[in-house]
Scaffold this motif. Structure first.
Motif, PDB file in Angstrom:
ATOM      1  N   VAL A 174      39.479  43.686  53.173  1.00 26.53           N
ATOM      2  CA  VAL A 174      40.010  44.753  52.644  1.00 26.53           C
ATOM      3  C   VAL A 174      40.185  43.991  50.864  1.00 26.53           C
ATOM      4  N   MET A 175      41.064  43.374  50.866  1.00 25.92           N
ATOM      5  CA  MET A 175      41.382  43.220  50.068  1.00 25.92           C
ATOM      6  C   MET A 175      40.418  42.763  48.934  1.00 25.92           C
ATOM      7  N   GLY A 176      39.428  42.137  49.104  1.00 36.78           N
ATOM      8  CA  GLY A 176      37.734  41.579  48.363  1.00 36.78           C
ATOM      9  C   GLY A 176      37.208  42.719  48.000  1.00 36.78           C
ATOM     10  N   VAL A 177      36.921  43.304  48.802  1.00 36.18           N
ATOM     11  CA  VAL A 177      36.363  45.748  49.325  1.00 36.18           C
ATOM     12  C   VAL A 177      36.881  45.639  47.793  1.00 36.18           C
ATOM     13  N   LEU A 178      38.276  45.833  47.926  1.00 35.05           N
ATOM     14  CA  LEU A 178      38.803  47.498  47.437  1.00 35.05           C
ATOM     15  C   LEU A 178      38.640  46.255  45.885  1.00 35.05           C
ATOM     16  N   ALA A 179      39.038  45.281  45.264  1.00 34.63           N
ATOM     17  CA  ALA A 179      38.696  44.807  44.372  1.00 34.63           C
ATOM     18  C   ALA A 179      37.371  44.066  43.507  1.00 34.63           C
ATOM     19  N   SER A 180      36.749  44.240  44.419  1.00 38.02           N
ATOM     20  CA  SER A 180      34.981  44.668  43.076  1.00 38.02           C
ATOM     21  C   SER A 180      34.507  45.917  42.937  1.00 38.02           C
ATOM     22  N   ALA A 181      34.117  45.665  41.641  1.00 33.07           N
ATOM     23  CA  ALA A 181      33.834  46.567  41.146  1.00 33.07           C
ATOM     24  C   ALA A 181      32.270  47.046  41.869  1.00 33.07           C
ATOM     25  N   THR A 182      31.956  46.310  42.251  1.00 33.74           N
ATOM     26  CA  THR A 182      30.500  46.628  43.741  1.00 33.74           C
ATOM     27  C   THR A 182      30.147  45.194  44.269  1.00 33.74           C
ATOM     28  N   LEU A 183      30.152  46.136  45.142  1.00 34.06           N
ATOM     29  CA  LEU A 183      29.326  45.485  46.758  1.00 34.06           C
ATOM     30  C   LEU A 183      28.551  44.213  46.859  1.00 34.06           C
ATOM     31  N   ALA A 184      27.351  44.775  45.595  1.00 33.05           N
ATOM     32  CA  ALA A 184      26.620  43.982  45.229  1.00 33.05           C
ATOM     33  C   ALA A 184      26.715  42.412  44.663  1.00 33.05           C
ATOM     34  N   ARG A 185      27.512  42.428  44.365  1.00 28.65           N
ATOM     35  CA  ARG A 185      27.735  41.078  44.393  1.00 28.65           C
ATOM     36  C   ARG A 185      28.846  40.625  44.618  1.00 28.65           C
ATOM     37  N   PRO A 186      28.499  39.008  45.425  1.00 23.87           N
ATOM     38  CA  PRO A 186      29.786  38.753  46.035  1.00 23.87           C
ATOM     39  C   PRO A 186      31.102  38.451  45.775  1.00 23.87           C
ATOM     40  N   ASN A 187      32.692  38.158  46.467  1.00 24.55           N
ATOM     41  CA  ASN A 187      33.627  38.330  46.195  1.00 24.55           C
ATOM     42  C   ASN A 187      34.269  37.140  46.986  1.00 24.55           C
ATOM     43  N   PRO A 188      35.054  35.983  46.408  1.00 29.20           N
ATOM     44  CA  PRO A 188      35.070  34.981  46.951  1.00 29.20           C
ATOM     45  C   PRO A 188      36.505  35.742  48.737  1.00 29.20           C
ATOM     46  N   PHE A 189      37.346  36.305  47.984  1.00 28.07           N
ATOM     47  CA  PHE A 189      38.339  36.767  49.576  1.00 28.07           C
ATOM     48  C   PHE A 189      37.745  38.001  50.404  1.00 28.07           C
ATOM     49  N   ARG A 190      36.351  38.222  50.061  1.00 28.50           N
ATOM     50  CA  ARG A 190      35.714  39.197  50.940  1.00 28.50           C
ATOM     51  C   ARG A 190      34.341  37.808  51.684  1.00 28.50           C
TER      52      ARG A 190
END
Length: 72
Positions: A33-49
């Motif tokens: 959830v932190m990774g989803v909320l912290a991402s500007a866009t879901l198209a780019r990978p996020n380490p938390f996610r």
């Protein structure tokens, strides 16, 4: 589904490691959830996610196997 697995395993007198897996899966869900909320866009990978998703899949599989073996 994870909530049901945690509930069913929590009703049994499970091993100590099962409790730690439950805590780990819950922490993974928070990371996701932190990774989803912290991402500007879901198209780019996020380490938390990524870590949250991996922990959810691995922990969920371990909990499902623990319940399967406890039922046998």
């Amino acid at each position: 589904m994870l909530a049901l697995l945690i509930y069913l395993l929590g009703q049994r007198s499970s091993a100590e490691w099962v409790s730690w897996v439950m805590v780990g899966v819950t922490a993974s869900r928070y990371l996701l959830v932190m990774g989803v909320l912290a991402s500007a866009t879901l198209a780019r990978p996020n380490p938390f996610r990524a870590v949250g998703a991996l922990g959810t899949y691995v922990g969920g599989t371990v909990l499902a196997l623990a319940l399967l073996f406890a039922a046998a």
